[in-house]
Design an enzyme around this catalytic site. Sequence first.
Site, mmCIF file in Angstrom:
data_model
loop_
_atom_site.group_PDB
_atom_site.id
_atom_site.type_symbol
_atom_site.label_atom_id
_atom_site.label_comp_id
_atom_site.label_asym_id
_atom_site.label_seq_id
_atom_site.Cartn_x
_atom_site.Cartn_y
_atom_site.Cartn_z
ATOM 1 N N PHE A 162 1.095 1.556 -4.827
ATOM 2 C CA PHE A 162 0.701 2.187 -3.956
ATOM 3 C C PHE A 162 1.950 2.892 -3.296
ATOM 4 O O PHE A 162 3.134 2.175 -3.169
ATOM 5 C CB PHE A 162 0.071 1.434 -2.865
ATOM 6 N N PRO A 190 14.634 -6.883 -3.887
ATOM 7 C CA PRO A 190 14.239 -6.445 -5.157
ATOM 8 C C PRO A 190 13.112 -5.532 -5.142
ATOM 9 O O PRO A 190 12.281 -5.477 -4.357
ATOM 10 C CB PRO A 190 13.708 -7.823 -5.873
ATOM 11 N N ASP A 191 12.959 -4.622 -5.999
ATOM 12 C CA ASP A 191 11.914 -3.824 -6.115
ATOM 13 C C ASP A 191 10.823 -4.273 -7.111
ATOM 14 O O ASP A 191 11.209 -4.396 -8.134
ATOM 15 C CB ASP A 191 12.185 -2.149 -6.464
ATOM 16 N N ILE A 192 9.772 -4.825 -6.407
ATOM 17 C CA ILE A 192 8.865 -5.803 -7.303
ATOM 18 C C ILE A 192 8.439 -4.863 -8.194
ATOM 19 O O ILE A 192 8.125 -5.133 -9.608
ATOM 20 C CB ILE A 192 8.165 -6.643 -6.406
ATOM 21 N N LYS A 220 9.423 4.652 -10.443
ATOM 22 C CA LYS A 220 8.966 3.205 -10.510
ATOM 23 C C LYS A 220 8.471 3.036 -11.953
ATOM 24 O O LYS A 220 8.302 1.869 -12.486
ATOM 25 C CB LYS A 220 7.930 2.969 -9.391
ATOM 26 N N ASN A 236 6.297 -4.400 8.883
ATOM 27 C CA ASN A 236 5.750 -3.286 8.873
ATOM 28 C C ASN A 236 4.353 -3.175 9.223
ATOM 29 O O ASN A 236 4.049 -4.592 9.613
ATOM 30 C CB ASN A 236 5.955 -2.616 7.733
ATOM 31 N N ASP A 284 12.042 -2.860 1.878
ATOM 32 C CA ASP A 284 13.123 -2.440 1.056
ATOM 33 C C ASP A 284 14.416 -3.043 1.286
ATOM 34 O O ASP A 284 15.266 -3.453 0.293
ATOM 35 C CB ASP A 284 13.491 -0.846 1.122
HETATM 36 O O1 PMT Z 1 -2.333 -3.032 4.474
HETATM 37 P P1 PMT Z 1 -2.974 -1.805 5.073
HETATM 38 O O2 PMT Z 1 -2.897 -1.863 6.639
HETATM 39 O O3 PMT Z 1 -4.372 -1.618 4.662
HETATM 40 O O4 PMT Z 1 -2.221 -0.668 4.745
HETATM 41 C C1 PMT Z 1 -1.778 -0.375 3.339
HETATM 42 C C2 PMT Z 1 -1.790 0.785 2.984
HETATM 43 C C3 PMT Z 1 -3.150 1.460 3.122
HETATM 44 C C4 PMT Z 1 -0.769 1.839 3.505
HETATM 45 C C5 PMT Z 1 -1.499 0.772 1.410
HETATM 46 O O5 PMT Z 1 -2.373 1.020 0.698
HETATM 47 C C6 PMT Z 1 -0.170 1.131 0.899
HETATM 48 O O6 PMT Z 1 0.178 2.093 0.918
HETATM 49 N N1 PMT Z 1 0.811 0.026 0.619
HETATM 50 C C7 PMT Z 1 2.079 0.166 -0.091
HETATM 51 C C8 PMT Z 1 2.981 0.750 0.877
HETATM 52 C C9 PMT Z 1 4.407 0.623 0.725
HETATM 53 O O7 PMT Z 1 5.091 -0.344 0.592
HETATM 54 O O8 PMT Z 1 4.700 1.950 0.065
HETATM 55 P P2 PMT Z 1 6.414 2.123 -0.591
HETATM 56 O O9 PMT Z 1 6.295 3.627 -0.490
HETATM 57 O O10 PMT Z 1 7.373 1.585 0.333
HETATM 58 O O11 PMT Z 1 6.452 1.285 -1.727
HETATM 59 C C10 PMT Z 1 5.889 2.195 -3.257
HETATM 60 C C11 PMT Z 1 5.638 0.663 -4.124
HETATM 61 O O12 PMT Z 1 6.450 -0.246 -4.384
HETATM 62 C C12 PMT Z 1 4.431 -0.114 -3.261
HETATM 63 O O13 PMT Z 1 3.370 -0.456 -4.249
HETATM 64 C C13 PMT Z 1 5.198 -1.276 -2.922
HETATM 65 O O14 PMT Z 1 4.357 -2.557 -3.170
HETATM 66 C C14 PMT Z 1 6.262 -1.431 -4.061
HETATM 67 N N2 PMT Z 1 7.588 -1.966 -3.620
HETATM 68 C C15 PMT Z 1 8.311 -1.244 -2.597
HETATM 69 C C16 PMT Z 1 9.380 -1.682 -2.136
HETATM 70 C C17 PMT Z 1 10.039 -2.813 -2.857
HETATM 71 N N3 PMT Z 1 11.092 -3.479 -2.352
HETATM 72 N N4 PMT Z 1 9.096 -3.668 -3.876
HETATM 73 C C18 PMT Z 1 7.885 -3.143 -4.113
HETATM 74 O O15 PMT Z 1 7.290 -3.458 -5.059
#
Ligand code: PMT
Length: 395
Positions: free
Chosen positions: A319, A301-303, A337, A210, A273
């Site tokens: 985030f 896995p969803d960490i 979460k 991504n 994901d």
């Molecule tokens: O790296 P940059 O270019 O600065 O951009 C990063 C950002 C500014 C967009 C950053 O702040 C951000 O939003 N990062 C998280 C993006 C993301 O993965 O969002 P999500 O909505 O898909 O996931 C939600 C949360 O779950 C996140 O904390 C992610 O780390 C966590 N996650 C998601 C999927 C997964 N399988 N495991 C996870 O732990």
Amino acid sequence: MYNLRGKTILIGITGGIAAYKICELIRMFKRQNANVKVIATPNALNFITKLTLQNLSQNDVAVEEFDVKDYKPEHISLADEADIFVIAPATANTISKLANGICDNLLTSVACAYKKTIILAPAMNCNMWGNKIIQENLTKLSGLNYQILQPESGFLACGYDGKGRLCSLDKIFDATVNSLFASQPLKGKKILITAGGTIEDIDPVRYISNYSSGKMGFALAKTARELGAEVTLISTVAHDNAIIVKSAIEMQNEVLKHLETQDAVFMAAAVADFRVKNTAEQKIKKIDDTEEITLTLVKNPDILKTICDLHPTAKIIGFCAESENLLENAHSKIQRKGCDYLIANDISRKDIGFGADENEVHILSADGKIEKIEKASKEIIAKEIFKRIWSINMN
Ligand code: PMT
């Protein structure tokens, strides 16, 4: 022994005979790995040379105003960059200008724009020191962001015996270091930060990922270190002292390895994901009569959820990157979460979010509170996040 790596100490030298002593002060800070920048007033250069200061500090020495090297005027960029400003020796002339907001050279302009601590070490003739105007000016400065180091009594270069000699370099050094570390409210805390987009291999040539650049995570890591925390940075993008991982599974393994000892975890990484079910060991060949191929993806896995479910003592900050219905989606994500805070990012805008130098976020708390942080550099956003989560006062 202090480790001043990553700290920028700005030294302002004004035109007094004690200016020559500052060469050794620069060396003292350099020995502790500080980045030392020097501003000398034109009068200071009557006592020491620019070349000496440049060699000792291993940086350009700034003297004139409007010597613009980038888009910011020099007095603003130097003021922004420095963690602390030490003015030594400070003459009666410069002290009086500082106390009255006069900005007629680069040093006084930087001081006027500087919001963090300024260590001021006066040195002058004893009669000048005793002058009521100078004392009133010093009183005025000590009520502001100045820490005044009293001069010492003794034999002065002008031939008098009295108070006015620059205090010892050890005193200036200790006051600087103490002030730098006093502004470290997260000293003793351990903070884990993830950054960058995970990379899920399709074959040895291609992958799914991504647009995450890691910039937000790196800004958080820099701020956490500045606040005194011990940072473990787990990143898919190479960065200072980062543990480099590639896939979501690798990232999860590293996070779990460090989780138990952490006081806080920031999941700023964009974790895929899904990953490819059967990563091809060899490059997938293009077959001429095949118009499409199918990749089967399986859930990663969803960490974030995994660590929240473990109910660690650490604060967990997730985030989220949303392209629509920002707050609505963020609201259901924080509940799903189970993290303490969720930082919501709008990635439909090109000027913020993925890859951009700036960001604008909302902080959602588990108790339902929402706070907006207006658009600013990712460094400022990181500071605001720390400020609000730990109720820290920062200048
Ligand atoms: O790296 P940059 O270019 O600065 O951009 C990063 C950002 C500014 C967009 C950053 O702040 C951000 O939003 N990062 C998280 C993006 C993301 O993965 O969002 P999500 O909505 O898909 O996931 C939600 C949360 O779950 C996140 O904390 C992610 O780390 C966590 N996650 C998601 C999927 C997964 N399988 N495991 C996870 O732990």
